[in-house]
Design a protein around this motif. Structure first.
Motif, mmCIF file in Angstrom:
data_model
loop_
_atom_site.group_PDB
_atom_site.id
_atom_site.type_symbol
_atom_site.label_atom_id
_atom_site.label_comp_id
_atom_site.label_asym_id
_atom_site.label_seq_id
_atom_site.Cartn_x
_atom_site.Cartn_y
_atom_site.Cartn_z
ATOM 1 N N ASN A 61 31.524 38.269 30.044
ATOM 2 C CA ASN A 61 30.129 38.555 30.369
ATOM 3 C C ASN A 61 29.454 37.364 31.059
ATOM 4 O O ASN A 61 28.319 37.008 30.742
ATOM 5 C CB ASN A 61 29.353 38.987 29.115
ATOM 6 C CG ASN A 61 28.113 39.767 29.463
ATOM 7 O OD1 ASN A 61 28.024 40.347 30.539
ATOM 8 N ND2 ASN A 61 27.146 39.769 28.568
ATOM 9 N N LEU A 62 30.175 36.776 32.019
ATOM 10 C CA LEU A 62 29.647 35.665 32.799
ATOM 11 C C LEU A 62 29.433 36.111 34.243
ATOM 12 O O LEU A 62 30.216 36.903 34.768
ATOM 13 C CB LEU A 62 30.625 34.491 32.778
ATOM 14 C CG LEU A 62 30.822 33.792 31.445
ATOM 15 C CD1 LEU A 62 31.966 32.786 31.536
ATOM 16 C CD2 LEU A 62 29.549 33.098 31.002
ATOM 17 N N PRO A 63 28.393 35.608 34.896
ATOM 18 C CA PRO A 63 28.193 35.957 36.307
ATOM 19 C C PRO A 63 29.305 35.348 37.164
ATOM 20 O O PRO A 63 29.681 34.194 36.962
ATOM 21 C CB PRO A 63 26.834 35.347 36.651
ATOM 22 C CG PRO A 63 26.438 34.498 35.517
ATOM 23 C CD PRO A 63 27.345 34.743 34.380
ATOM 24 N N PHE A 64 29.837 36.132 38.086
ATOM 25 C CA PHE A 64 30.922 35.664 38.941
ATOM 26 C C PHE A 64 30.839 36.333 40.305
ATOM 27 O O PHE A 64 30.165 37.343 40.480
ATOM 28 C CB PHE A 64 32.283 35.951 38.301
ATOM 29 C CG PHE A 64 32.608 37.418 38.224
ATOM 30 C CD1 PHE A 64 33.313 38.044 39.239
ATOM 31 C CD2 PHE A 64 32.185 38.183 37.156
ATOM 32 C CE1 PHE A 64 33.602 39.396 39.176
ATOM 33 C CE2 PHE A 64 32.467 39.527 37.075
ATOM 34 C CZ PHE A 64 33.177 40.139 38.097
ATOM 35 N N VAL A 65 31.529 35.735 41.270
ATOM 36 C CA VAL A 65 31.657 36.301 42.608
ATOM 37 C C VAL A 65 33.134 36.238 42.983
ATOM 38 O O VAL A 65 33.739 35.161 42.964
ATOM 39 C CB VAL A 65 30.820 35.525 43.649
ATOM 40 C CG1 VAL A 65 31.034 36.084 45.043
ATOM 41 C CG2 VAL A 65 29.348 35.553 43.298
ATOM 42 N N LEU A 66 33.719 37.380 43.290
ATOM 43 C CA LEU A 66 35.100 37.455 43.745
ATOM 44 C C LEU A 66 35.111 37.241 45.257
ATOM 45 O O LEU A 66 34.415 37.939 45.995
ATOM 46 C CB LEU A 66 35.694 38.822 43.393
ATOM 47 C CG LEU A 66 37.103 39.121 43.887
ATOM 48 C CD1 LEU A 66 38.101 38.132 43.310
ATOM 49 C CD2 LEU A 66 37.487 40.540 43.527
ATOM 50 N N GLU A 67 35.898 36.271 45.710
ATOM 51 C CA GLU A 67 36.021 35.974 47.141
ATOM 52 C C GLU A 67 37.474 36.250 47.553
ATOM 53 O O GLU A 67 38.318 35.365 47.504
ATOM 54 C CB GLU A 67 35.640 34.521 47.416
ATOM 55 C CG GLU A 67 34.191 34.207 47.068
ATOM 56 C CD GLU A 67 33.839 32.758 47.293
ATOM 57 O OE1 GLU A 67 32.941 32.500 48.110
ATOM 58 O OE2 GLU A 67 34.465 31.886 46.663
#
Length: 137
Positions: A61-67
């Motif tokens: 439940n952590l904010p993330f961005v998949l690149e």
């Protein structure tokens, strides 16, 4: 809370650019520490993907961005990385604090992500064996 971004053309915010970066190479049991693995081999899995790292961040439940198109300089054939935020935004009046009490550092974050990925792979393998859909030799 999680921002599962698949769009490479989407520009990152200044805050997101400061988030911790996790590459699949960090968790690859087939690599040595000399070649980029950062976790102990007993916590790693063979050939992890950026999507597996993103799933682990989602579970935490952590904010993330998949690149998906980004590459590690040492392993430029493997694509994908994940930016994850585990601390509150910087404020002039107070220091950055962990978003979760049980993840106070980068090392703890990396260890938890590795454990989740390993558990998911183990569960996935057991399901395939029990249904008889595993690989035949």
């Amino acid at each position: 809370m999680s921002s599962d971004s698949e769009d490479e053309s989407k520009e990152l915010t200044q805050e997101q650019k400061k988030w911790h970066i996790l590459y699949p190479l960090f968790f690859d049991s087939t690599k040595s520490r000399k070649h980029g693995r950062i976790m102990p081999s007993n916590l790693c899995i063979p050939e992890p993907t950026a999507e597996e790292i993103a799933d682990a961040c989602k579970e935490l439940n952590l904010p993330f961005v998949l690149e998906p198109g980004k590459k590690h300089p040492r392993e430029f054939f493997l694509e994908g990385r994940v930016r994850v935020n585990f601390k509150s935004p910087k404020d002039e009046k107070k220091p950055r604090t962990p978003l979760r009490e049980d993840i106070p550092s980068k090392l703890k974050l990396e260890k938890m992500v590795a454990e989740i990925m390993k558990n998911r792979r183990t569960e996935k393998g057991q399901k395939q064996k029990s249904t008889g859909k595993g690989k035949r030799k």
